[in-house]
Design a protein around this motif. Structure first.
Motif, mmCIF file in Angstrom:
data_model
loop_
_atom_site.group_PDB
_atom_site.id
_atom_site.type_symbol
_atom_site.label_atom_id
_atom_site.label_comp_id
_atom_site.label_asym_id
_atom_site.label_seq_id
_atom_site.Cartn_x
_atom_site.Cartn_y
_atom_site.Cartn_z
ATOM 1 N N ASP A 155 -2.012 30.984 4.432
ATOM 2 C CA ASP A 155 -1.554 31.575 5.701
ATOM 3 C C ASP A 155 -2.621 31.422 6.779
ATOM 4 N N MET A 156 -3.871 31.646 6.405
ATOM 5 C CA MET A 156 -4.965 31.551 7.373
ATOM 6 C C MET A 156 -5.097 30.132 7.918
ATOM 7 N N ILE A 157 -5.050 29.133 7.022
ATOM 8 C CA ILE A 157 -5.190 27.747 7.461
ATOM 9 C C ILE A 157 -4.030 27.342 8.350
ATOM 10 N N TYR A 158 -2.809 27.740 7.971
ATOM 11 C CA TYR A 158 -1.643 27.418 8.803
ATOM 12 C C TYR A 158 -1.812 27.973 10.219
ATOM 13 N N HIS A 159 -2.169 29.246 10.319
ATOM 14 C CA HIS A 159 -2.307 29.849 11.650
ATOM 15 C C HIS A 159 -3.490 29.255 12.408
ATOM 16 N N LEU A 160 -4.527 28.837 11.689
ATOM 17 C CA LEU A 160 -5.661 28.182 12.342
ATOM 18 C C LEU A 160 -5.224 26.839 12.938
ATOM 19 N N ILE A 161 -4.397 26.088 12.212
ATOM 20 C CA ILE A 161 -3.904 24.814 12.746
ATOM 21 C C ILE A 161 -3.063 25.046 13.991
ATOM 22 N N VAL A 162 -2.246 26.082 13.972
ATOM 23 C CA VAL A 162 -1.448 26.420 15.165
ATOM 24 C C VAL A 162 -2.367 26.718 16.347
ATOM 25 N N LEU A 163 -3.408 27.511 16.093
ATOM 26 C CA LEU A 163 -4.359 27.844 17.149
ATOM 27 C C LEU A 163 -5.050 26.591 17.677
ATOM 28 N N PHE A 189 -1.898 16.386 2.816
ATOM 29 C CA PHE A 189 -0.801 17.169 3.386
ATOM 30 C C PHE A 189 -1.219 17.875 4.662
ATOM 31 N N LEU A 190 -2.506 18.161 4.805
ATOM 32 C CA LEU A 190 -2.964 18.845 6.017
ATOM 33 C C LEU A 190 -2.695 18.000 7.260
ATOM 34 N N THR A 191 -2.854 16.689 7.147
ATOM 35 C CA THR A 191 -2.542 15.817 8.277
ATOM 36 C C THR A 191 -1.046 15.820 8.557
ATOM 37 N N PHE A 192 -0.227 15.780 7.482
ATOM 38 C CA PHE A 192 1.226 15.865 7.659
ATOM 39 C C PHE A 192 1.595 17.176 8.349
ATOM 40 N N LEU A 193 0.994 18.286 7.895
ATOM 41 C CA LEU A 193 1.284 19.591 8.491
ATOM 42 C C LEU A 193 0.839 19.624 9.948
ATOM 43 N N GLN A 194 -0.320 19.042 10.235
ATOM 44 C CA GLN A 194 -0.806 18.988 11.612
ATOM 45 C C GLN A 194 0.188 18.241 12.506
ATOM 46 N N ASP A 195 0.666 17.099 12.026
ATOM 47 C CA ASP A 195 1.637 16.317 12.793
ATOM 48 C C ASP A 195 2.932 17.108 13.002
ATOM 49 N N PHE A 196 3.351 17.834 11.975
ATOM 50 C CA PHE A 196 4.565 18.649 12.062
ATOM 51 C C PHE A 196 4.407 19.746 13.115
ATOM 52 N N GLN A 239 0.850 -1.196 0.000
ATOM 53 C CA GLN A 239 0.000 0.000 0.000
ATOM 54 C C GLN A 239 0.879 1.237 0.000
ATOM 55 N N ASP A 240 0.511 2.228 -0.796
ATOM 56 C CA ASP A 240 1.220 3.510 -0.770
ATOM 57 C C ASP A 240 1.038 4.132 0.609
ATOM 58 N N ALA A 241 2.134 4.428 1.278
ATOM 59 C CA ALA A 241 2.069 4.928 2.652
ATOM 60 C C ALA A 241 1.411 6.295 2.737
ATOM 61 N N THR A 242 1.430 7.045 1.645
ATOM 62 C CA THR A 242 0.858 8.390 1.657
ATOM 63 C C THR A 242 -0.576 8.416 1.171
ATOM 64 N N THR A 243 -0.818 7.818 0.007
ATOM 65 C CA THR A 243 -2.147 7.903 -0.601
ATOM 66 C C THR A 243 -3.091 6.808 -0.125
ATOM 67 N N LYS A 244 -2.531 5.749 0.472
ATOM 68 C CA LYS A 244 -3.290 4.570 0.941
ATOM 69 C C LYS A 244 -3.798 3.713 -0.220
ATOM 70 N N THR A 245 -3.371 3.981 -1.442
ATOM 71 C CA THR A 245 -3.757 3.167 -2.590
ATOM 72 C C THR A 245 -3.045 1.815 -2.533
ATOM 73 N N GLU A 252 -8.311 17.766 11.766
ATOM 74 C CA GLU A 252 -9.284 16.703 11.509
ATOM 75 C C GLU A 252 -10.561 16.885 12.331
ATOM 76 N N ASP A 253 -10.469 17.579 13.468
ATOM 77 C CA ASP A 253 -11.669 17.838 14.268
ATOM 78 C C ASP A 253 -12.649 18.727 13.496
ATOM 79 N N LEU A 254 -12.118 19.650 12.704
ATOM 80 C CA LEU A 254 -12.986 20.475 11.863
ATOM 81 C C LEU A 254 -13.595 19.639 10.745
ATOM 82 N N ALA A 255 -12.783 18.734 10.192
ATOM 83 C CA ALA A 255 -13.299 17.864 9.131
ATOM 84 C C ALA A 255 -14.426 16.976 9.654
ATOM 85 N N LYS A 256 -14.273 16.480 10.875
ATOM 86 C CA LYS A 256 -15.317 15.647 11.482
ATOM 87 C C LYS A 256 -16.605 16.439 11.677
ATOM 88 N N GLU A 257 -16.463 17.683 12.102
ATOM 89 C CA GLU A 257 -17.636 18.533 12.299
ATOM 90 C C GLU A 257 -18.356 18.777 10.966
#
Length: 204
Positions: free
Chosen positions: A170-178, A109-116, A17-23, A187-192
């Motif tokens: 820029d807005m999304i990056y700073h929102l993830i930091v917040l 990439f948003l999950t990767f950025l969140q983990d970072f 399985q592709d570790a990134t795409t899950k294909t 992912e909590d926003l995605a779940k909502e």
């Protein structure tokens, strides 16, 4: 990790399985020697049932499967191999052995950025802009989200699409930091949003 190689005559199926795409990329078979070589070299290696020898995927084409992780199933007789493909996986030139296209979804990439950003929050390395935001405190982080949101609105109304993408990023990056500072994840926003997509959902 316990693998029952003897159950099927010394071989176990290995789903790649592709570790990134899950294909799912391909299915091969490993004996213990192939498994050990895979772990040692970090290049996915199989046992060829037709040639009756080991073969490392990509040894002739250059399209290696770079190992990320291996998991064994509940019966200890099948493997899930997560890898990063270096080129198409199938000998036909297709991305997968099922003729599917293996495209990387930029949303992943948003999950990767969140983990970072989580690691930045835990380690707080000096010289990092993200670290400086965490040190400045909640009010400053919230203010930055507001500032970047306003700039995105301005670009949407009077700017270009390129600048809108830039300011929106820029807005999304700073929102993830917040969110991270509050113990939350993007992912909590995605779940909502997923919950709201249900026709039975009603605004609180």
């Amino acid at each position: 990790m316990t693998i029952d190689f003897e159950k099927m005559g010394g071989l176990v199926p290995a789903i790649v399985q592709d570790a990134t795409t899950k294909t799912v990329l391909m299915l091969g078979y490993m004996n213990k020697e192939a498994f050990d070589k895979t772990v040692e070299t970090k290049k996915v290696t199989f046992y060829s049932r037709t040639r009756q020898c080991l073969w490392t995927k990509g040894e002739t084409s250059g399209n290696f499967l770079n190992l990320v992780d291996i998991k064994v199933d509940c019966d200890n007789d099948a493997l899930l191999v997560k890898a990063n493909p270096q080129g198409p996986t199938c000998h036909t030139g297709s991305d997968t052995c099922w003729g599917e296209t293996n495209e990387k979804n930029p949303l992943l990439f948003l999950t990767f950025l969140q983990d970072f950003i989580n690691r930045r929050h835990e380690e707080m390395p000096e010289g990092s802009y993200t670290t400086s935001l965490f040190k400045d405190g909640l009010n400053r982080m919230a203010q930055k989200v507001g500032e970047e949101a306003l700039e995105a609105v301005i670009e949407a109304c009077n700017g270009t699409n390129e600048r809108l993408i830039y300011e929106g990023s820029d807005m999304i990056y700073h929102l993830i930091v917040l969110l991270t500072s509050k113990g939350l994840r993007i992912e909590d926003l995605a779940k909502e949003l997923q919950v709201r997509h249900d026709p039975s959902w009603h605004k609180h």
